[in-house]
Design an enzyme around this catalytic site. Structure first.
Site, PDB file in Angstrom:
ATOM      1  N   GLU A 141      -3.532 -12.239  -3.746  1.00 51.22           N
ATOM      2  CA  GLU A 141      -3.223 -11.221  -2.745  1.00 51.22           C
ATOM      3  C   GLU A 141      -2.063 -11.642  -1.853  1.00 51.22           C
ATOM      4  OE1 GLU A 141      -4.124  -8.312  -2.751  1.00 51.22           O
ATOM      5  OE2 GLU A 141      -5.837  -8.326  -4.088  1.00 51.22           O
ATOM      6  N   TYR A 190      -4.653  -5.861   5.556  1.00 56.51           N
ATOM      7  CA  TYR A 190      -4.798  -5.543   4.130  1.00 56.51           C
ATOM      8  C   TYR A 190      -5.469  -6.686   3.370  1.00 56.51           C
ATOM      9  CZ  TYR A 190      -3.903  -5.625  -0.756  1.00 56.51           C
ATOM     10  OH  TYR A 190      -4.103  -5.753  -2.092  1.00 56.51           O
ATOM     11  N   ASP A 247      -3.227  -0.438   1.422  1.00 57.90           N
ATOM     12  CA  ASP A 247      -1.867  -0.931   1.227  1.00 57.90           C
ATOM     13  C   ASP A 247      -0.938   0.273   1.102  1.00 57.90           C
ATOM     14  OD1 ASP A 247      -2.440   0.078  -1.251  1.00 57.90           O
ATOM     15  OD2 ASP A 247      -1.404  -1.513  -2.317  1.00 57.90           O
TER      16      ASP A 247
END
Length: 331
Positions: free
Chosen positions: A75, A158, A176
């Site tokens: 991520e 996020y 996102d």
DNA sequence: AAACCGTGGCA
DNA sequence: TTGCCAAGGTT
């Protein structure tokens, strides 16, 4: 449809259940946390999850054997960086540093060099710092709690929720740029999302989540995937969209985006470019370099010095006692 | 809130 | 070719 433990976020499999300490109950009947306004139904979980099951990309951080640490690292690497560029680097990192404590034991220089040309190299230092915090304060276990994740360096609204949802199957809104665009179109009928407003964006998506936890987490992954491969920014492939008939934007004839235009960031000639050139010299060197080697990459001495200084301030480079420059920790 | 922070592919 | 875009975070 997938069944049992397989029916998790993009096929994370048993790890999700085991890690989240949950019992694998049978899938509950379809429920929605909020009301049944027609706009909400545009992104119907039943349709999205069926589409996701049939179209999910086989990415390494989605595989059952991928750990929460692997999810977290992916991520961070994926922040503003395309999947294709992340994948080979992520594989190297996982082989080399399979646990947070392994990364924490590496030097900053190793980490910055291994980050390569993914861009925004401060992310590498922050991920290293996050790994150190996880190793030292969380028993080498990536936290599953959003607020605990938010306290880690480089982990924002996020990424914290992405880790909670995709690594641990938690029910939380994962917002996102893709999700914002999908919601703007399908629910709001706009051509694109307006400027980000974190709290409002989170609330908008929260209202869409199915009630059941693992189902909600899988729904979040499906929403992102739809934005990435179908409901794209430039040329949306509406013919392939599972909710095209319910999409407010499509039904309205796909009107052009009306809101404020986001100013495009320059790159050529900016400090970002110069910093990148300077750091690239140090990444390519096995040790400290002389000043002239850095002077060669940019003609404007004033800008060069400013960038060199900002890199020092950021901790991306260090100066040795004899005045040379090096990646942090290898001087 | 808005500016800043890399890099490369694609239309 | 140039501008847009890509799983954002920090200040």
């Amino acid at each position: 449809m997938l069944q049992g433990p397989v029916a998790l976020v993009s096929g994370h499999g048993n790890r999700c259940l085991a890690a989240s300490g949950r019992i694998d109950l049978a899938m509950t009947t379809e429920t929605c946390a909020q009301g049944r306004a027609p706009e909400v139904l545009a992104l119907d979980p039943e349709l999205l999850l069926a589409w996701f099951d049939a179209n999910v990309r086989d990415l390494p951080w989605r595989r059952p054997e991928c750990t929460p640490w692997g999810v977290l690292a992916s991520e961070v690497m994926l922040q503003q960086t395309p999947v294709a560029r992340v994948e080979p680097v992520w594989r190297e990192w996982m082989a080399r540093w399979p646990r947070p404590s392994a990364l924490a034991a590496a030097s900053q220089a190793e980490v910055v060099r291994a980050w390569g040309k993914l861009g925004y190299p401060r992310r590498a230092l922050r991920l290293h710092a996050a790994a150190t915090a996880i190793a030292e304060k969380h028993g080498d276990v990536v936290p599953a709690d959003v607020d605990t994740l938010l306290a880690l360096p480089g982990i924002g609204a996020y990424t914290a929720r992405a880790v909670a949802a995709f690594a641990y199957g938690r029910r939380c809104p994962v917002v996102d740029t893709n999700v914002r665009r999908v919601v703007a179109r399908a629910v709001q009928g706009a051509g694109d999302a307006g400027p980000p407003a974190t709290n409002r964006d989170l609330a908008d998506v929260q209202a869409l989540l199915p009630a059941e936890e693992n189902r909600a987490a899988r729904y979040s992954a499906a929403l992102m995937e739809l934005g990435q491969v179908v409901c794209t920014a430039r040329s949306p492939r509406c013919a392939d969209c599972p909710v095209v008939d319910r999409c407010a934007w499509h039904r309205a004839g796909r009107p052009a985006y009306q809101g404020p235009t986001r100013p495009t960031q320059k790159f050529a000639g900016t400090d970002r470019q110069v910093r990148g050139l300077l750091l690239d010299v140090l990444r390519g060197s096995s040790g400290p370099v002389e000043r002239p080697a850095l002077d060669a990459v940019w003609a404007d001495a004033g800008q060069r010095d400013r960038c060199l200084d900002s890199l020092l301030v950021d901790g991306l480079i260090e100066q040795t006692d004899d005045g040379r420059f090096a990646l942090p920790g290898e001087g």
